[in-house]
Design an enzyme around this catalytic site. Structure first.
Site, PDB file in Angstrom:
ATOM      1  N   TRP A 103       0.833  -1.215   0.000  1.00 22.13           N
ATOM      2  CA  TRP A 103       0.000   0.000   0.000  1.00 22.13           C
ATOM      3  C   TRP A 103       0.858   1.252   0.000  1.00 22.13           C
ATOM      4  CZ3 TRP A 103      -4.451  -0.672  -1.953  1.00 22.13           C
ATOM      5  CH2 TRP A 103      -5.130  -1.897  -1.759  1.00 22.13           C
ATOM      6  N   ASP A 173      -1.241   6.456   6.711  1.00 15.75           N
ATOM      7  CA  ASP A 173      -2.323   5.578   6.247  1.00 15.75           C
ATOM      8  C   ASP A 173      -2.529   4.524   7.336  1.00 15.75           C
ATOM      9  OD1 ASP A 173      -3.965   3.687   5.127  1.00 15.75           O
ATOM     10  OD2 ASP A 173      -2.725   3.297   3.366  1.00 15.75           O
ATOM     11  N   LYS A 197     -12.384  -1.976   7.550  1.00 16.25           N
ATOM     12  CA  LYS A 197     -11.734  -2.981   8.409  1.00 16.25           C
ATOM     13  C   LYS A 197     -12.210  -2.816   9.853  1.00 16.25           C
ATOM     14  CE  LYS A 197      -8.313  -2.339   4.987  1.00 16.25           C
ATOM     15  NZ  LYS A 197      -8.464  -3.485   4.161  1.00 16.25           N
TER      16      LYS A 197
HETATM   17  C1  LIG Z   1      -3.283  -0.083   4.366  1.00 15.95           C
HETATM   18  C2  LIG Z   1      -4.246   0.133   3.236  1.00 15.95           C
HETATM   19  N1  LIG Z   1      -4.198   1.292   2.557  1.00 15.95           N
HETATM   20  C3  LIG Z   1      -5.033   1.536   1.538  1.00 15.95           C
HETATM   21  C4  LIG Z   1      -5.960   0.606   1.125  1.00 15.95           C
HETATM   22  C5  LIG Z   1      -6.877   0.921  -0.023  1.00 15.95           C
HETATM   23  O1  LIG Z   1      -8.129   1.144   0.474  1.00 15.95           O
HETATM   24  P1  LIG Z   1      -9.415   1.377  -0.449  1.00 15.95           P
HETATM   25  O2  LIG Z   1      -9.749   0.065  -1.053  1.00 15.95           O
HETATM   26  O3  LIG Z   1     -10.415   1.890   0.542  1.00 15.95           O
HETATM   27  O4  LIG Z   1      -9.052   2.400  -1.455  1.00 15.95           O
HETATM   28  C6  LIG Z   1      -6.070  -0.602   1.807  1.00 15.95           C
HETATM   29  C7  LIG Z   1      -7.078  -1.606   1.407  1.00 15.95           C
HETATM   30  O5  LIG Z   1      -7.141  -2.709   1.847  1.00 15.95           O
HETATM   31  C8  LIG Z   1      -5.181  -0.842   2.887  1.00 15.95           C
HETATM   32  O6  LIG Z   1      -5.236  -2.000   3.558  1.00 15.95           O
END
Ligand SMILES: Cc1ncc(COP(=O)(O)O)c(C=O)c1O
Length: 362
Positions: A103, A173, A197
């Protein structure tokens, strides 16, 4: 009641049963108004108190000071990968990115479109098994901000400390570990998380942003990307995800009733320990992906002796109502996501299954 299974999915993930039951009981008529929350105007007296309660619920749980705004946006955590640099990183400027997993890498990719997204630290060479210590992080003097991912959901590695930017604004994040433990919000300039989550259903992104950052938004920013404008409109610049915000409000109330984030941290540590102890006691049949010092309390990732056995493991577990254990398609292996709402009983059941599987296949 319809039977429920143990859902180890990484997100959308399990929600508290009590919250689902309450939502079910209010589905047709919210508080006796003859309409569901999905059918009322977001600007009505039926919805605005829900939005404000959800904001207050988040503020109370995380002990957020008054000089931070709490926003509920759309576009997922992924839109934040773009929105942050579009607001705070110009072409000739640098931001330091600490990359400890997939991510974080995606966040860098988007930021590079705006300015110099400097991968200040990357755990890629060690296959994303670890996080840096604070001592390894002496950031660029002129960086506009520092960005990191407090829990990498795919690899299952988590920071055990809150990163200090050494005077630079810290942006985090926290999609997969927010609300799992208390945080010191004053350490952050901006912290964000997709809701799916620990907070509620997908379709809402929580953004907690310090007031001084709002002043830095460029004057000609597109409205839907403009944190200041969205904050000024209490997250209702356009039609918000009313259902998602309603569930978030119920989740906040539920967490407060359980004792708040200190209690959640204790429960999460206990649950994760049960699982990691089982991995460590398996004589190498199960091999944890993360180094011990970076083991995530939310996403427990491990490998089996072969991919074939991993396939059988996931399939047989599903047949025993232990679902969602297959690792992310990019890394394989097994991943057990055990967020706040995941019951300890399910972790114990998984450990029993693991012991049995290892005995039969070891
Ligand atoms: C740590 C992290 N950041 C970003 C995201 C992306 O999230 P979204 O699907 O809400 O864009 C996720 C998705 O699982 C994630 O686990």
């Amino acid at each position: 009641m319809t039977e429920r299974i143990f859902n180890f999915s990484a997100g959308p993930a399990v929600l508290p049963l009590e919250v689902l039951e309450l939502a079910q009981s209010e589905m047709l008529s919210l508080g006796g108004i003859g309409m569901s929350v999905m059918e009322v105007s977001h600007r009505s007296k039926n919805f605005e108190p829900i939005l404000n309660d959800a904001i207050e619920g988040i503020r109370e749980l995380l002990n957020i000071p008054e000089n931070y705004k709490i926003l509920f946006l759309q576009g997922g955590a992924s839109l934040q990968f773009s929105m942050i640099p579009l607001n705070f990183l110009k072409e000739n400027e640098t931001a330091d990115y600490v990359v400890t997993g997939a991510w974080g890498k995606k966040a860098v990719k988007e930021a590079k479109r705006c300015g110099n997204a400097n991968v200040f630290f990357s755990a890629a060479e060690t296959n994303f098994k670890s996080v840096p210590t604070q001592d390894e992080l002496a950031f660029s003097e002129n960086a506009r901000y520092v960005h990191y991912t407090s829990n990498e959901t795919i690899e299952g590695v988590e920071f055990k400390y809150e990163l200090d930017g050494g005077g630079l604004p810290v942006i985090c994040d926290a999609s997969s570990n927010i609300l799992s433990k208390p945080l010191d919000i004053e350490k952050y300039a901006l912290i964000y998380a997709g809701a799916q989550k620990n907070i509620g259903p997908s379709g809402v992104t929580l953004v907690i942003i310090r007031d001084d950052l709002l002043e830095q938004v460029p004057e000609n920013q597109h409205s839907m990307l403009d944190y200041r404008l969205i904050a000024g409109n209490n997250s209702m610049l356009n039609t918000p995800n009313t259902w998602g915000i309603y569930i978030i409000n119920l989740v906040c109330k539920h967490l407060k009733k359980l004792g708040g984030l200190g209690e959640m941290e204790k429960r999460n540590e206990e649950k994760a320990k049960i699982l990691y102890d089982a991995i460590d006691a398996s004589d190498g049949f199960y091999r944890g992906h993360a180094e011990k010092s970076a083991r995530s309390l939310m996403n427990v990732t491990f490998r089996l002796p072969s991919e074939e056995l991993e396939k059988q493991f996931a399939a047989q577990a599903t047949a025993q109502k232990l679902d969602g254990l297959k690792g992310h398609r990019s890394v394989g292996g097994i991943r057990a996501s055990i967020y706040n709402a995941f019951p300890r009983e399910g972790v114990e059941k998984l450990v029993e299954f693991m012991q049995d599987f290892a005995q039969k296949n070891g």
